[in-house]
Design an enzyme around this catalytic site. Structure first.
Site, PDB file in Angstrom:
ATOM      1  N   ARG A 113       0.905  -1.171   0.000  1.00  0.00           N
ATOM      2  CA  ARG A 113       0.000   0.000   0.000  1.00  0.00           C
ATOM      3  C   ARG A 113       0.921   1.192   0.000  1.00  0.00           C
ATOM      4  O   ARG A 113       1.614   1.458   0.966  1.00  0.00           O
ATOM      5  CB  ARG A 113      -0.898  -0.031   1.238  1.00  0.00           C
ATOM      6  N   HIS A 142       1.775   7.106   1.779  1.00  0.00           N
ATOM      7  CA  HIS A 142       0.645   8.034   1.729  1.00  0.00           C
ATOM      8  C   HIS A 142       0.379   8.594   3.117  1.00  0.00           C
ATOM      9  O   HIS A 142       1.018   8.217   4.099  1.00  0.00           O
ATOM     10  CB  HIS A 142      -0.604   7.320   1.204  1.00  0.00           C
ATOM     11  N   HIS A 177      -3.150  10.664   5.514  1.00  0.00           N
ATOM     12  CA  HIS A 177      -4.593  10.918   5.549  1.00  0.00           C
ATOM     13  C   HIS A 177      -4.912  12.208   6.318  1.00  0.00           C
ATOM     14  O   HIS A 177      -4.154  12.655   7.174  1.00  0.00           O
ATOM     15  CB  HIS A 177      -5.338   9.781   6.254  1.00  0.00           C
ATOM     16  N   GLU A 228      -5.627   7.039  11.556  1.00  0.00           N
ATOM     17  CA  GLU A 228      -5.865   5.652  11.124  1.00  0.00           C
ATOM     18  C   GLU A 228      -5.556   4.683  12.252  1.00  0.00           C
ATOM     19  O   GLU A 228      -4.444   4.661  12.779  1.00  0.00           O
ATOM     20  CB  GLU A 228      -4.990   5.330   9.907  1.00  0.00           C
ATOM     21  N   HIS A 253       2.959   7.147   6.039  1.00  0.00           N
ATOM     22  CA  HIS A 253       3.177   5.746   6.384  1.00  0.00           C
ATOM     23  C   HIS A 253       3.041   4.848   5.164  1.00  0.00           C
ATOM     24  O   HIS A 253       2.638   5.290   4.082  1.00  0.00           O
ATOM     25  CB  HIS A 253       2.196   5.305   7.476  1.00  0.00           C
ATOM     26  N   GLU A 256     -10.713   5.613   1.805  1.00  0.00           N
ATOM     27  CA  GLU A 256      -9.430   4.990   1.471  1.00  0.00           C
ATOM     28  C   GLU A 256      -9.074   5.155  -0.001  1.00  0.00           C
ATOM     29  O   GLU A 256      -7.913   5.083  -0.380  1.00  0.00           O
ATOM     30  CB  GLU A 256      -9.484   3.498   1.824  1.00  0.00           C
TER      31      GLU A 256
END
Length: 415
Positions: free
Chosen positions: A121, A124, A126, A130, A169, A192
């Protein structure tokens, strides 16, 4: 206007109506007009001759035939990852349930993600914090805190991680079979599929600016992806110690870990009826906006009647079958069925209980947008109220009240 005979007839009819109502309003069926299958005497009251989806209907027996004590019209408190569309890419997949799909869930949105061995993943961050629980396999996480302190760790089933809002992360599946986990964001609108991705940023920054920012020639960025990666297949990470040594260059370590072993932690409540494990800012220091309780119950056990005063509860059912009733003023009461992969939701301060109605162990996690876990037990409240006062409320003997649990057991065994 009315004869004596008419008045007597009217009085008799009124008495009959009162008698019928008095019979209907009984223990286990208090509502007027009488509800539930127990009160349906005409054959057509219980049949459903319309279009059917039996496979779906049988998953919700409490919706098909609610307890006679259910009343009113509470909003739907059930959702599921089982019918959420997957976004599949080489390296893994993800599916989500946000407030757009689940109107009651205003405080938390949820994501279910799978990464193959080596699946990444991408790097990125947010707008929301999270929180996640691992449900399968192992995963390597990386994160950088606001003081520029890096952290790398491997997490296994039952472990948690927490990344504050804005903390960059990454996630990567480890061998032999990658991982699966559930993410909760502390915002019901968080999505997401719409995160701040490092590949997007570089692709939309002029090469001359990239050259100045990183101190290398612009040509070094000639092959960067022009479209984001989101999830992609990479190579399986090597030794954890090597990764930790590589990121430690000219950087201190963060004061607290970004992971916590909830599944193997000491329960705050434990008996033959089950266990409850809690993780919040008191024992998982970095988790300042999310608290959680992992509940495990054998068949027939009941998560005692209680409520949470400081936050809504977002539930994820990990295994087993459950039935939950939620109570609100009105009165309103709604009973719903849950299975593995389903999501439940209870607004703050609303009374509720959860039963294990299957023949296997039930396990679910309750997630709260709050720094600490708080719970009020109904039996604990009533047993710490003067017995005479309680007895007058329920028309029962004070000696019976003395037998009620007075220690907030959390989970009660099958009676």
């Amino acid at each position: 206007m009315f004869s004596r005979r008419d008045l007597l007839a009217m009085s008799a009819a009124g008495a009959a109506m009162v008698g019928t109502s008095a019979q209907a309003a009984s223990f286990g069926n208090p509502d007027e007009p009488p509800q539930g299958a127990v009160n349906a005497t005409s054959p057509g009251s219980l049949t459903d001759p319309g279009p059917q989806n039996p496979a779906l209907a049988k998953q919700f027996p409490s919706v098909q035939s609610p307890p006679a004590t259910d009343v009113g019209g509470l909003p739907m408190d059930w959702a599921s990852f089982n019918n959420a569309p997957k976004r599949i890419q080489n390296g893994g997949w993800a599916r989500q349930v946000t407030v757009e799909d689940f109107a009651i869930s205003k405080e938390i949105s949820g994501v279910n993600m799978r990464l193959s061995a080596g699946g990444i993943r991408e790097l990125h961050w947010h707008q929301a914090a999270e929180w996640a629980i691992m449900t399968y396999g192992t995963c390597r996480i990386t994160v950088l805190d606001t003081q520029g302190r890096p952290y790398v760790a491997d997490v296994k089933a039952g472990d948690l991680w927490y990344f504050p809002s804005g903390a960059p992360h990454s996630l990567q599946g480890l061998g032999p079979d990658g991982c699966e986990f559930v993410i909760c964001f502390d915002d019901g609108h968080a999505n997401e599929f719409n995160t701040l991705l490092v590949t997007d940023w570089l692709a939309h920054t002029p090469p001359k600016v990239l050259a100045k920012n990183f101190g290398v020639p612009a040509e070094a960025f000639a092959k960067i992806p022009l479209h984001n990666l989101w999830i992609f297949q990479g190579t399986v990470p090597g030794d954890l110690a090597a990764d930790r040594a590589a990121v430690a260059r000219h950087a201190d370590a963060p004061p607290y870990p970004f992971v916590h072993s909830l599944g193997s932690s000491t329960p705050v409540k434990e008996s033959s009826a089950g266990s409850i494990r809690v993780a919040d800012s008191s024992n998982f220091k970095v988790s300042t906006t999310v608290a959680a309780a992992l509940v495990t119950m054998p068949p027939g056990a009941v998560r005692e009647m209680h409520w949470h005063p400081n936050a809504d509860e977002w539930q994820y059912y990990i295994k087993g079958k459950a039935r939950m009733t939620v109570f609100d003023t009105g009165p309103n009461a709604l009973t719903t069925d849950f299975a593995a992969g389903d999501i439940g939701y209870v607004r703050r301060n609303l009374g509720h209980y959860v039963e294990n109605v299957g023949d296997t162990e039930l396990q679910f996690v309750g997630v709260f947008r709050a720094p600490r876990y708080e719970e009020v037990s109904l039996s604990n409240w009533l047993t710490h109220t003067p017995p005479k006062l309680v007895a007058q409320h329920f028309n029962i003997d004070e000696k019976l009240i003395a037998q009620w649990p007075d220690n907030s057991p959390g989970v009660m065994p099958k009676s």
